[in-house]
Write an enzyme that holds these catalytic residues in place. Structure first.
Site, short mmCIF file in Angstrom:
data_model
loop_
_atom_site.label_atom_id
_atom_site.label_comp_id
_atom_site.label_asym_id
_atom_site.label_seq_id
_atom_site.Cartn_x
_atom_site.Cartn_y
_atom_site.Cartn_z
N LYS A 199 0.85 -1.20 0.00
CA LYS A 199 0.00 0.00 0.00
C LYS A 199 0.88 1.24 0.00
O LYS A 199 1.70 1.45 0.89
CB LYS A 199 -0.93 0.03 1.21
N GLY A 231 -4.51 4.64 -2.03
CA GLY A 231 -5.82 5.03 -1.55
C GLY A 231 -5.76 6.05 -0.45
O GLY A 231 -4.79 6.12 0.31
N PRO A 234 -8.44 5.38 4.98
CA PRO A 234 -7.65 4.62 5.96
C PRO A 234 -8.20 3.24 6.23
O PRO A 234 -7.49 2.37 6.74
CB PRO A 234 -7.70 5.51 7.21
N VAL A 236 -8.74 1.06 4.09
CA VAL A 236 -8.01 0.13 3.24
C VAL A 236 -6.84 -0.47 4.02
O VAL A 236 -6.59 -1.67 3.98
CB VAL A 236 -7.52 0.83 1.96
N GLY A 237 -6.12 0.40 4.75
CA GLY A 237 -5.05 -0.10 5.61
C GLY A 237 -5.57 -1.01 6.69
O GLY A 237 -4.91 -1.99 7.07
N GLU A 275 8.92 -0.43 11.49
CA GLU A 275 10.04 0.51 11.46
C GLU A 275 9.42 1.88 11.71
O GLU A 275 8.75 2.45 10.84
CB GLU A 275 10.76 0.44 10.10
N CYS A 309 13.44 9.40 9.71
CA CYS A 309 13.24 8.90 11.06
C CYS A 309 14.55 8.74 11.83
O CYS A 309 14.56 8.81 13.06
CB CYS A 309 12.49 7.57 11.03
N GLU A 405 9.04 13.53 17.65
CA GLU A 405 9.57 13.59 16.29
C GLU A 405 8.97 14.79 15.56
O GLU A 405 7.75 14.94 15.49
CB GLU A 405 9.22 12.29 15.57
#
Length: 502
Positions: A199, A231, A234, A236-237, A275, A309, A405
């Site tokens: 995805k 897409g 969300p 879909v995830g 990750e 990251c 972050e």
């Protein structure tokens, strides 16, 4: 949390849905066919703020079809057991990537904001090298380990271990390095014999879809082995993390989203490889070359506008040398050329979206309100989503800017008293992804071994390479990407035993 949690893989913009009649610029790959979706959504050039193109807006039904195709391919195509086929197909994929490198670079620059220098490294050329690394590793990897005989119940028993493919993999990636993130998951998963549903990130779908088109048009990879979705929904995830036909989820993105994926995958006890985020520290020791440390700290922090990251976004300096080092970093920030990423002389491109730029600016403003000093930067520039290299001092080690972050070109300087204090501050984080130290080599190495992170640079050493495992401790993730460890994330171990006659 609901049974099907909302899961997104981006910290950037909210994709803009388009009418159903708007034609997509790229197509999804599902069950060996390049397909459109009923709707599309827009992707934006971050250097100009203008619409770049349109991508298919996958539906839940599209995601379910992709998973079903991957399941069939794993169970019936023979992909999982045919090493020679996998080598041949990875060779074809690598050749296609090399042959189309310049077109991929142009698209990566337009959609991601990557500079030419970044395309020569982690944005494109290094990801292409990952595919070559795994096809070569596959030629000699020992899928069988002989354990020898043991005596049991008066008989000899011969035992061995076979490594086999882990199954159907759902791979969900972030926007910042889409080629790297996609190929660092695809290449080892395919080498292991897995089938994949990949995805794309909603902010950078076109480049990921382009990889799927190369697979469909230039390789013999069987239908369903690789499926590529894009897409804005969300859900879909969520399908990919909860469907019982998915055996493993690999995700790169924010730690909060990683937590949600881990929780969603737990209902079917899927394997997860995550990750996630980082808040890495660079420590300058009092016997370091301050000039080298300042150059490294400044220019690494603004690489890809700080959207990485593993970047060392905290700079820990000896209190007695604080002002000297700050002036050196400030001077280096002043040399950073930012702007149009198509200009070969540009070092720093844009942030991915206006939303992301506003987030970065908000964190800087709150840091100043909390007592930090803005030494330089802190400005929005346009057109496009640019933010000037920003240096903050007088930063509280427990403050938001030192703990969270930012994903922007913002460096927070923290003074420390001695080596133990520096180690304490560096480890004062929920993250443990990377780090750096500058100083005499043995002393620096001793410091590095005390920091709880998965990777570490000493005096500017570069650890990032296809053969080097990458990943983090603590809430920076689970598992390792790249290297032999990256292949083994996608393998299962099966132990066999047979009695020995006589």
């Amino acid at each position: 949390m609901s049974e099907t949690p909302t899961i997104a893989a981006t910290n950037g913009s909210d994709p803009v849905r388009e009418p159903a009649h708007e034609k997509a610029d790229r197509r999804m790959l599902i069950d060996g066919k390049l397909v459109d979706a009923a709707r599309t959504f827009a992707t934006v050039n971050p250097a100009t703020g203008e619409v770049l193109g349109h991508a298919p807006d996958a539906s839940i039904a599209d995601a379910e079809a992709a998973v079903a195709a991957a399941r069939r391919a794993f169970d019936h195509s023979g992909w999982a057991t045919d090493v020679a086929l996998r080598i041949r197909c990875l060779e074809q994929f690598h050749r296609a990537l090399v042959a189309n490198r310049d077109d991929l670079a142009a698209l990566t620059t337009a959609e991601v904001g990557a500079t030419a220098a970044l395309n020569l490294g982690a944005q494109l050329d290094q990801p292409i090298a990952i595919v070559e690394y795994y096809l070569n590793l596959l030629r000699d990897y020992p899928f069988t380990e002989d354990l020898g005989n043991i005596e049991s119940r008066g008989m000899q028993h011969h035992r061995w271990v076979e490594k086999e493919a882990g199954g159907v993999v759902a791979a969900i990636i972030a926007y910042n390095y889409p080629n790297q993130l996609a190929l660092a998951k695809l290449a080892p998963a395919l080498a292991a014999g897995c089938t994949v549903v990949l995805k794309a990130a909603p902010d950078t779908p076109l480049i990921t879809l382009a990889l799927g088109e190369l697979i469909a048009e230039h390789t013999d990879i069987p239908a369903g082995v690789v499926n590529v979705l894009s897409g804005a929904d969300p859900q879909v995830g969520a399908v990919l993390t909860t469907d019982p036909d998915v055996d493993m989820v690999t995700f790169t993105g924010s730690t909060p989203t990683g937590r949600a994926i881990m929780a969603a995958a737990s209902s079917t006890l899927k394997r997860v490889f995550l990750e996630l985020g980082g808040k890495s520290a660079a420590i300058v020791l009092d016997d370091a070359d301050f000039g080298t440390a300042a150059v490294f700290s400044a220019f690494s922090m603004v690489t890809h506008a700080g959207q990485g990251c593993a970047l060392t976004s905290r700079l820990l300096v000896p209190r007695k040398h604080h002002d000297e080092i700050v002036e050196l970093v400030k001077a280096n920030f002043g040399h950073v050329r930012y702007g149009d990423p198509t200009d070969p002389g540009t070092y720093m491109g844009p942030l991915i979206s206006e939303k992301q730029r506003d987030k970065v600016d908000g964190m800087v403003q709150r840091a100043v309100q909390a007592g930090a000093t803005l030494v330089t930067g802190g400005e929005k520039k346009g057109p496009g989503y640019f933010y000037t290299p920003t240096l903050l001092t007088d930063v509280d080690p427990d403050s938001e800017i030192a703990q969270e972050e930012v994903f922007g070109p913002v460096l927070a300087v923290i003074a420390y008293d001695d080596d133990d204090d520096a180690v304490r501050i560096a480890n004062n984080s929920i993250y443990g992804l990377s780090g750096a130290v500058f100083g005499s080599e043995q002393r620096a190495l001793g410091i590095a071994r005390r920091i709880r992170t998965g990777t570490f640079s000493i005096n500017g050493g570069n650890y990032f390479s296809p053969d080097s495992p990458f990943g983090g401790y603590k809430q920076s993730g689970i598992g390792r990407e790249m290297g032999v460890a990256g292949l083994e994330e996608f393998l299962e171990s099966k132990t066999f035993a047979v009695p020995v006659a006589g």
